[in-house]
Design an enzyme around this catalytic site. Sequence first.
Site, PDB file in Angstrom:
ATOM      1  N   ASP A   1     -10.969   3.953 -11.553  1.00  0.00           N
ATOM      2  CA  ASP A   1     -11.938   2.836 -11.590  1.00  0.00           C
ATOM      3  C   ASP A   1     -11.326   1.594 -12.237  1.00  0.00           C
ATOM      4  O   ASP A   1     -11.594   0.463 -11.815  1.00  0.00           O
ATOM      5  CB  ASP A   1     -13.202   3.232 -12.376  1.00  0.00           C
ATOM      6  CG  ASP A   1     -14.087   4.173 -11.576  1.00  0.00           C
ATOM      7  OD1 ASP A   1     -13.698   4.528 -10.443  1.00  0.00           O
ATOM      8  OD2 ASP A   1     -15.149   4.562 -12.091  1.00  0.00           O
ATOM      9  N   THR A   2     -10.511   1.803 -13.277  1.00  0.00           N
ATOM     10  CA  THR A   2      -9.855   0.664 -13.939  1.00  0.00           C
ATOM     11  C   THR A   2      -8.936  -0.054 -12.951  1.00  0.00           C
ATOM     12  O   THR A   2      -8.914  -1.285 -12.881  1.00  0.00           O
ATOM     13  CB  THR A   2      -9.037   1.150 -15.163  1.00  0.00           C
ATOM     14  OG1 THR A   2      -9.915   1.884 -16.009  1.00  0.00           O
ATOM     15  CG2 THR A   2      -8.413   0.011 -15.925  1.00  0.00           C
TER      16      THR A   2
ATOM     17  N   ASP B   1      -5.691  -1.237  -4.054  1.00  0.00           N
ATOM     18  CA  ASP B   1      -6.698  -0.577  -3.219  1.00  0.00           C
ATOM     19  C   ASP B   1      -6.169   0.714  -2.611  1.00  0.00           C
ATOM     20  O   ASP B   1      -6.941   1.585  -2.204  1.00  0.00           O
ATOM     21  CB  ASP B   1      -7.169  -1.543  -2.117  1.00  0.00           C
ATOM     22  CG  ASP B   1      -8.394  -1.019  -1.404  1.00  0.00           C
ATOM     23  OD1 ASP B   1      -9.055  -0.127  -1.954  1.00  0.00           O
ATOM     24  OD2 ASP B   1      -8.690  -1.482  -0.297  1.00  0.00           O
TER      25      ASP B   1
ATOM     26  N   ASP C   1      -5.713   3.256  -6.186  1.00  0.00           N
ATOM     27  CA  ASP C   1      -6.890   3.874  -6.830  1.00  0.00           C
ATOM     28  C   ASP C   1      -7.302   5.180  -6.151  1.00  0.00           C
ATOM     29  O   ASP C   1      -7.523   6.204  -6.812  1.00  0.00           O
ATOM     30  CB  ASP C   1      -8.074   2.879  -6.924  1.00  0.00           C
ATOM     31  CG  ASP C   1      -8.472   2.267  -5.589  1.00  0.00           C
ATOM     32  OD1 ASP C   1      -7.890   2.625  -4.556  1.00  0.00           O
ATOM     33  OD2 ASP C   1      -9.393   1.409  -5.588  1.00  0.00           O
TER      34      ASP C   1
ATOM     35  N   ARG D   1      -7.325  11.139  -5.772  1.00  0.00           N
ATOM     36  CA  ARG D   1      -6.988  12.373  -5.056  1.00  0.00           C
ATOM     37  C   ARG D   1      -6.033  13.237  -5.872  1.00  0.00           C
ATOM     38  O   ARG D   1      -6.194  14.457  -5.943  1.00  0.00           O
ATOM     39  CB  ARG D   1      -6.400  12.048  -3.672  1.00  0.00           C
ATOM     40  CG  ARG D   1      -7.474  11.577  -2.688  1.00  0.00           C
ATOM     41  CD  ARG D   1      -6.914  11.376  -1.287  1.00  0.00           C
ATOM     42  NE  ARG D   1      -6.096  10.169  -1.171  1.00  0.00           N
ATOM     43  CZ  ARG D   1      -6.587   8.945  -0.981  1.00  0.00           C
ATOM     44  NH1 ARG D   1      -7.878   8.760  -0.865  1.00  0.00           N
ATOM     45  NH2 ARG D   1      -5.790   7.904  -0.884  1.00  0.00           N
TER      46      ARG D   1
ATOM     47  N   SER E   1     -14.775  10.635  -5.953  1.00  0.00           N
ATOM     48  CA  SER E   1     -16.223  10.751  -6.188  1.00  0.00           C
ATOM     49  C   SER E   1     -16.997   9.796  -5.285  1.00  0.00           C
ATOM     50  O   SER E   1     -16.437   8.846  -4.731  1.00  0.00           O
ATOM     51  CB  SER E   1     -16.528  10.406  -7.641  1.00  0.00           C
ATOM     52  OG  SER E   1     -16.171   9.068  -7.892  1.00  0.00           O
TER      53      SER E   1
ATOM     54  N   ASP F   1     -15.088   1.275  -4.627  1.00  0.00           N
ATOM     55  CA  ASP F   1     -13.937   0.839  -3.842  1.00  0.00           C
ATOM     56  C   ASP F   1     -14.397  -0.052  -2.681  1.00  0.00           C
ATOM     57  O   ASP F   1     -13.927  -1.189  -2.518  1.00  0.00           O
ATOM     58  CB  ASP F   1     -13.200   2.095  -3.331  1.00  0.00           C
ATOM     59  CG  ASP F   1     -11.920   1.764  -2.586  1.00  0.00           C
ATOM     60  OD1 ASP F   1     -11.989   1.007  -1.600  1.00  0.00           O
ATOM     61  OD2 ASP F   1     -10.846   2.257  -2.971  1.00  0.00           O
TER      62      ASP F   1
ATOM     63  N   ASP G   1     -14.009  -4.104  -2.224  1.00  0.00           N
ATOM     64  CA  ASP G   1     -13.240  -4.610  -1.066  1.00  0.00           C
ATOM     65  C   ASP G   1     -13.912  -5.846  -0.501  1.00  0.00           C
ATOM     66  O   ASP G   1     -13.259  -6.821  -0.115  1.00  0.00           O
ATOM     67  CB  ASP G   1     -13.191  -3.565   0.064  1.00  0.00           C
ATOM     68  CG  ASP G   1     -12.206  -2.442  -0.215  1.00  0.00           C
ATOM     69  OD1 ASP G   1     -11.468  -2.543  -1.197  1.00  0.00           O
ATOM     70  OD2 ASP G   1     -12.199  -1.470   0.566  1.00  0.00           O
TER      71      ASP G   1
END
Length: 232
Positions: free
Chosen positions: A29-30, A66, A69, A74, A80, A87, A91
């Site tokens: 997330d960061t 992108d 992350d 994975r 999640s 994400d 975008d």
Amino acid sequence: MLNKYARAFFTRVLTPFAAFLIRRGVSPDTVTLIGTAGVVAGALVFYPMGEFFWGTVVITLFVFSDLVDGNMARQLGRSSRWGAFLDSTLDRVADGAIFGGFILWYAGGGDDLVLCAVSIFCLASGQVVSYTKARGESIGLPVAVNGLVERAERLVISLVAAGFAGLHKFGVPGIQYLLPIALWIVAVGSLVTLIQRVVTVRRESAEAEEADGAQDNEGKQHNASHGSEAAT
Ligand SMILES: CCCCCCCC/C=C\CCCCCCCC(=O)OC[C@H](COP(=O)(O)O[C@@H]1[C@H](O)[C@H](OP(=O)(O)O)[C@@H](O)[C@H](O)[C@H]1O)OC(=O)CCCCCCC/C=C\CCCCCCCC
Ligand SMILES: Nc1ccn([C@@H]2O[C@H](COP(=O)(O)O)[C@@H](O)[C@H]2O)c(=O)n1
Ligand SMILES: [Mg+2]
Ligand SMILES: [Mg+2]
């Protein structure tokens, strides 16, 4: 197309970097948040001033986050629903900033109303293209089409052209026309993609309604035959 063919390559290249960030305790997330902030800053600080080379350099440094992350999520086994939402939502923010940067340039110092309108079209159509997939999937359809110009194509065409067009400020002649050409390509390509996706959703929803109707009829026949058995 790029999503299909280039993703595997970039996954291989970026996996060690993603693993490094994980070892340093950084969360997916960061990376999503910092990557988006970097793209937004690069686009909205440099592009409105016509600094396309430096804007593209900054954006390129951050835009690959992108791909990092998801790779990190994975590797951690922690992909999640929240991560997928964050994400995709960010975008849209990043894309808004990139094409917003072009719009601000052409509405200001670039002083070109037609290219300003083309940039607005690129921004709006890109967001709608992504929305068709999200909405189609949310109503239970597969939306089994990607189309001619997906997000990766929109970004690569626009950023490569902007980066090279920016070299005009360093004295390279004629190269500034690359950006207008790219914007027209993205605009037409996005329109084609939008049509491809709408046609697919139309077909898939008709097929789904037909399958639902057939199931309803089967259910009615089943109930009717059980009803008549019970009556005898
Ligand atoms: C002297 C010259 C100066 C030049 C300066 C530097 C130029 C550098 C130029 C360009 C770099 C461009 C890099 C662009 C990289 C894009 C990477 C990326 O983020 O791709 C994202 C994409 C999609 O990811 P998601 O699955 O997370 O997103 C989904 C998508 O957004 C869906 O939208 P839709 O497609 O439906 O519209 C949404 O529906 C969904 O919600 C959302 O989740 O990831 C990929 O597709 C993976 C493939 C990436 C391929 C990147 C290829 C980069 C290729 C070349 C760049 C290098 C070129 C350098 C040339 C410079 C020459 C000097
Ligand atoms: N902060 C995040 C970001 C992404 N994900 C997961 O990765 C998928 C997207 O993969 P990309 O290679 O396109 O980045 C996304 O659907 C999530 O499953 C995450 O969990 N957390
Ligand atoms: Mg991602
Ligand atoms: Mg993404």
